[in-house]
Motif scaffolding. Structure first.
Motif, PDB file in Angstrom:
ATOM      1  N   THR A  67     -38.526   5.452 -39.007  1.00  0.00           N
ATOM      2  CA  THR A  67     -38.548   5.547 -37.672  1.00  0.00           C
ATOM      3  C   THR A  67     -39.974   5.785 -37.120  1.00  0.00           C
ATOM      4  O   THR A  67     -40.175   6.266 -35.950  1.00  0.00           O
ATOM      5  N   ARG A 185     -33.716  -3.173 -25.924  1.00  0.00           N
ATOM      6  CA  ARG A 185     -34.621  -1.685 -26.214  1.00  0.00           C
ATOM      7  C   ARG A 185     -35.277  -1.634 -25.004  1.00  0.00           C
ATOM      8  O   ARG A 185     -36.144  -2.438 -24.642  1.00  0.00           O
ATOM      9  N   LEU A 295     -26.429   0.733 -36.546  1.00  0.00           N
ATOM     10  CA  LEU A 295     -27.306  -0.516 -36.719  1.00  0.00           C
ATOM     11  C   LEU A 295     -28.871   0.170 -36.505  1.00  0.00           C
ATOM     12  O   LEU A 295     -28.917   0.948 -35.590  1.00  0.00           O
ATOM     13  N   PRO A 296     -29.724  -0.486 -37.288  1.00  0.00           N
ATOM     14  CA  PRO A 296     -31.051   0.153 -36.958  1.00  0.00           C
ATOM     15  C   PRO A 296     -31.743  -0.698 -35.797  1.00  0.00           C
ATOM     16  O   PRO A 296     -31.643  -1.990 -35.819  1.00  0.00           O
ATOM     17  N   CYS A 297     -32.590  -0.077 -34.715  1.00  0.00           N
ATOM     18  CA  CYS A 297     -33.165  -0.945 -33.582  1.00  0.00           C
ATOM     19  C   CYS A 297     -34.369  -1.157 -34.118  1.00  0.00           C
ATOM     20  O   CYS A 297     -34.978  -1.977 -33.652  1.00  0.00           O
ATOM     21  N   GLN A 298     -35.113  -0.746 -35.225  1.00  0.00           N
ATOM     22  CA  GLN A 298     -36.378  -1.011 -35.760  1.00  0.00           C
ATOM     23  C   GLN A 298     -36.327  -1.287 -37.442  1.00  0.00           C
ATOM     24  O   GLN A 298     -35.559  -0.628 -38.005  1.00  0.00           O
ATOM     25  N   CYS A 301     -35.315   1.855 -40.257  1.00  0.00           N
ATOM     26  CA  CYS A 301     -34.652   3.283 -39.622  1.00  0.00           C
ATOM     27  C   CYS A 301     -33.502   3.369 -40.509  1.00  0.00           C
ATOM     28  O   CYS A 301     -32.502   2.881 -40.640  1.00  0.00           O
ATOM     29  N   LEU A 303     -31.466   6.246 -39.817  1.00  0.00           N
ATOM     30  CA  LEU A 303     -30.774   6.914 -38.872  1.00  0.00           C
ATOM     31  C   LEU A 303     -29.544   5.869 -38.101  1.00  0.00           C
ATOM     32  O   LEU A 303     -28.415   6.291 -37.820  1.00  0.00           O
ATOM     33  N   ARG A 304     -30.321   4.755 -37.972  1.00  0.00           N
ATOM     34  CA  ARG A 304     -29.348   3.666 -37.113  1.00  0.00           C
ATOM     35  C   ARG A 304     -28.274   4.185 -36.306  1.00  0.00           C
ATOM     36  O   ARG A 304     -26.959   3.981 -36.473  1.00  0.00           O
ATOM     37  N   CYS A 305     -28.825   4.605 -35.256  1.00  0.00           N
ATOM     38  CA  CYS A 305     -28.067   5.131 -34.052  1.00  0.00           C
ATOM     39  C   CYS A 305     -27.471   4.101 -33.145  1.00  0.00           C
ATOM     40  O   CYS A 305     -26.719   4.356 -32.390  1.00  0.00           O
ATOM     41  N   SER A 306     -28.036   3.061 -33.244  1.00  0.00           N
ATOM     42  CA  SER A 306     -27.553   1.739 -32.300  1.00  0.00           C
ATOM     43  C   SER A 306     -26.181   0.912 -32.724  1.00  0.00           C
ATOM     44  O   SER A 306     -25.783   1.281 -33.905  1.00  0.00           O
ATOM     45  N   CYS A 481     -39.342   8.582 -33.926  1.00  0.00           N
ATOM     46  CA  CYS A 481     -38.251   8.562 -32.813  1.00  0.00           C
ATOM     47  C   CYS A 481     -37.528  10.167 -33.037  1.00  0.00           C
ATOM     48  O   CYS A 481     -37.545  10.728 -33.840  1.00  0.00           O
ATOM     49  N   PHE A 483     -34.524  11.255 -32.718  1.00  0.00           N
ATOM     50  CA  PHE A 483     -33.432  11.793 -33.516  1.00  0.00           C
ATOM     51  C   PHE A 483     -33.738  12.182 -35.012  1.00  0.00           C
ATOM     52  O   PHE A 483     -32.712  12.872 -35.255  1.00  0.00           O
TER      53      PHE A 483
HETATM   54  S1  SF4 Z   1     -32.537   6.631 -34.726  1.00  0.00           S
HETATM   55 FE1  SF4 Z   1     -31.721   5.060 -33.346  1.00  0.00          FE
HETATM   56  S2  SF4 Z   1     -33.458   4.641 -31.569  1.00  0.00           S
HETATM   57 FE2  SF4 Z   1     -34.441   5.870 -33.345  1.00  0.00          FE
HETATM   58  S3  SF4 Z   1     -35.421   4.264 -34.545  1.00  0.00           S
HETATM   59 FE3  SF4 Z   1     -33.230   4.482 -35.477  1.00  0.00          FE
HETATM   60  S4  SF4 Z   1     -31.851   3.235 -34.537  1.00  0.00           S
HETATM   61 FE4  SF4 Z   1     -33.715   3.400 -33.154  1.00  0.00          FE
END
Ligand code: SF4
Length: 568
Positions: A67, A185, A295-298, A301, A303-306, A481, A483
């Protein structure tokens, strides 16, 4: 990782310089605060020649820390009139870092008849301005499709839709997402898209680097070892499971049940139709047409909150649907139809407007009797008015506070001109303190106080909790990020990462000083821009209208709010 690119949009000159040594230990929001303090007159017109649009990466960008690649965007906000930073996921910050670029600064104003431009960072790292007139009038989806056709699918795009072109004060910059490739995003808050529009830059595109820059690690082994520990801690942390499995829609049930979630223009009620927009409804909806969660937005990542939301035919509709959008465009508008909320999210990303500002604006229109409460079609039609640039649409694009004033609405949930995000301040008072006092205006990323375990309705301790949360949030916005931030703050994690990346002695106190300094600079900028203690307040109705959900009013002493951040 220290190249700064300056683009003068008046004379079309592009210059490059090294990042100043005194900026070395600031990233993202902190770097924006430093540059704004040094280079921008706080009294400038946000859409005039004196304002700058700054895009930059965080302190860990270019490394392999999860992140680490948020894109921070900042300037003097056309919405609040104060300093603003909004950050976004997506591919752009990673692409910028791979070119060894720390910041891009857009300066000055073009002449009225000057054509629109695109700033292109070519594969060899060289920046150039190219004509963009053929893209003017396009919204973000069509624009990104054309840009990728022309410059390649791996090109990262930072774009504005019509909202930014037309200087809407609710306009965002959209960034292409890593997993889905679309402009989903958003650096959404504060109307920063309008600054890019004022400079007639339709897009910033970053081609994949042909000779990627690698981070000049001081001690790579220490970074790798700490990274491993961090990843393990994060993956095993029960507090992160909701982020990793659901994303922020996991918050809907809890926020809805406690009265935190805004309902019918911040009436303070509980949403009796909550089950129709619940976390389970979201998760079921994601399954339609082969959609996906986690899914990862970047890149990189963990955490993959997407999530990816498709229609029943399997066509992509939107991604990154957040709690804030469900709350503000759903319950706050008495809308209990997930499909409508998904459509609103898609249209807002396409036009390039903030879903929070838009949801609050629609709620105000309902309160004013312009459209009926809960009318999905009417809500969507208001967004189409913005898209078409009708007289009403252009008013709506000025944001909730201006629309509320124009329609004579008494209950306008905004602070410093910016709409409140997804928390009702009567029922979570610490967040109310943050809304009232943050130099960012009423932002959900400026300092949430749930982490401190206080009774959200009690009066005592909320100011202290908010100040701590604001310092922590300002700090995290220099690094990663939000999160995963809690895992970084363990004594053997972020200090060791900083040691391994930059050398020197680091501990969490020293790291938190970066957050404190960031906030101090922002408060000072806003004071110089004309903000006074009087601006550190919530709309009066939070004090006078008890929340029917809890019977509570916002009762934090005004004097405590006035000077909350003065003692930093
Ligand atoms: S935690 Fe979510 S918002 Fe943050 S970088 Fe990962 S996918 Fe993107």
């Amino acid at each position: 990782m220290s190249r700064v690119i300056r683009v003068n949009v008046k004379n079309k000159e592009i210059s490059q310089e090294q990042l100043r040594e005194e900026y070395r230990f600031f990233g993202g929001r902190g770097l924006i605060a430093k540059i704004m303090t040094d280079e921008v007159d706080p009294s400038c017109d946000p859409l005039g020649a004196g304002n700058k649009l700054i895009l930059c990466t965080g302190l860990l960008a270019g490394s392999n820390i999860p992140t680490a690649h948020r894109l921070s965007v900042g300037g003097k906000s056309p919405l609040t009139g104060g300093i603003k930073e909004a950050n976004s996921g997506g591919t752009a910050a990673y692409a910028i870092a791979r070119h060894g670029i720390k910041a891009i600064i857009l300066e000055d104003l073009p002449a009225e008849n000057d054509p629109w431009q695109i700033l292109r960072i070519k594969a060899d790292g060289k920046p150039e301005l190219i004509p963009a007139d053929q893209y003017v009038g396009l919204n973000n989806y069509a624009l990104v499709e054309k840009l990728k056709e022309r410059f390649g699918n791996k090109t990262s795009c930072i774009t504005i839709g019509r909202a930014g072109e037309w200087l809407y004060r609710n306009s965002s910059l959209q960034v292409t997402d890593f997993s889905v490739g679309y402009p989903t995003r958003s650096a959404a808050r504060g109307g920063l898209g309008a600054i890019m529009g004022s400079k007639k830059i339709k897009a910033i595109i970053i081609e994949e680097s042909s000779s990627p820059h690698s981070f000049p690690y001081h001690d790579k082994e220490l970074v790798q070892e700490t990274r491993k520990k961090l990843v393990q801690n994060t993956l095993n942390n029960p507090a992160r499971q909701w982020v990793m499995t659901v994303g922020t829609p996991a918050l809907v049930d809890r926020m809805g049940a406690t009265g935190f979630m805004p309902v019918r223009n911040f009436s303070g009620e509980i949403f009796e139709k909550l089950e129709n927009i619940s976390t389970q409804v979201y998760l079921k909806r994601v399954e339609v047409g082969g959609g996906k969660n986690s899914l990862p937005c970047q890149p990189g990542c963990i955490l993959r909150c997407s999530g990816r939301i498709n229609d029943s035919e399997g066509n992509f509709v939107t991604s990154g649907l957040e709690y804030e959008t469900i709350a503000l465009c759903g319950a706050n508008c008495d809308i209990d139809d997930m499909e409508t909320i998904i459509q609103i999210d898609r249209l807002c990303d396409d036009l390039g407007v903030d879903t929070i500002e838009t949801g609050v604006t629609i709620g105000i229109c309902m309160e004013a009797g312009k459209i009926p409460w809960g009318d999905s079609e009417a809500a969507l039609s208001l967004i189409r008015e913005m898209m078409e640039g009708t007289e009403l649409g252009r008013l709506l694009g000025q944001g909730a506070a201006k629309v509320g004033a124009a329609f004579g609405v008494k209950r306008i949930p905004a602070v410093k001109g910016q709409a409140m995000s997804g928390y009702d301040s009567r029922n979570i008072k610490g967040v109310g303190v943050t809304y009232a006092t943050s130099p960012m205006g009423a932002d959900h990323t400026a300092g949430l106080t749930m982490q401190f375990g206080l009774d959200p309705l009690q009066k005592e301790g909320q100011v202290d909790a908010s100040i701590k949360a604001q310092i922590s949030s300002a700090c995290q916005d220099n690094f990663v990020c939000m999160f995963g931030w809690g895992d970084f703050t363990q004594p053997d994690i972020l200090p060791n990462i900083m040691k391994g990346l930059y050398g020197g002695d680091w501990d969490m106190d020293k790291i938190m000083e970066i957050g404190k300094e960031t906030l101090k600079l922002e408060v000072a900028f806003n004071k110089a821009a004309g903000f006074t203690e009087e601006d550190n307040k919530l709309p009066e109705f939070f004090r006078t209208m008890p929340s029917p959900a809890t019977g509570s009013v916002f009762d934090i002493d005004k004097e405590d709010l006035a000077m909350a951040l003065d003692a930093l």
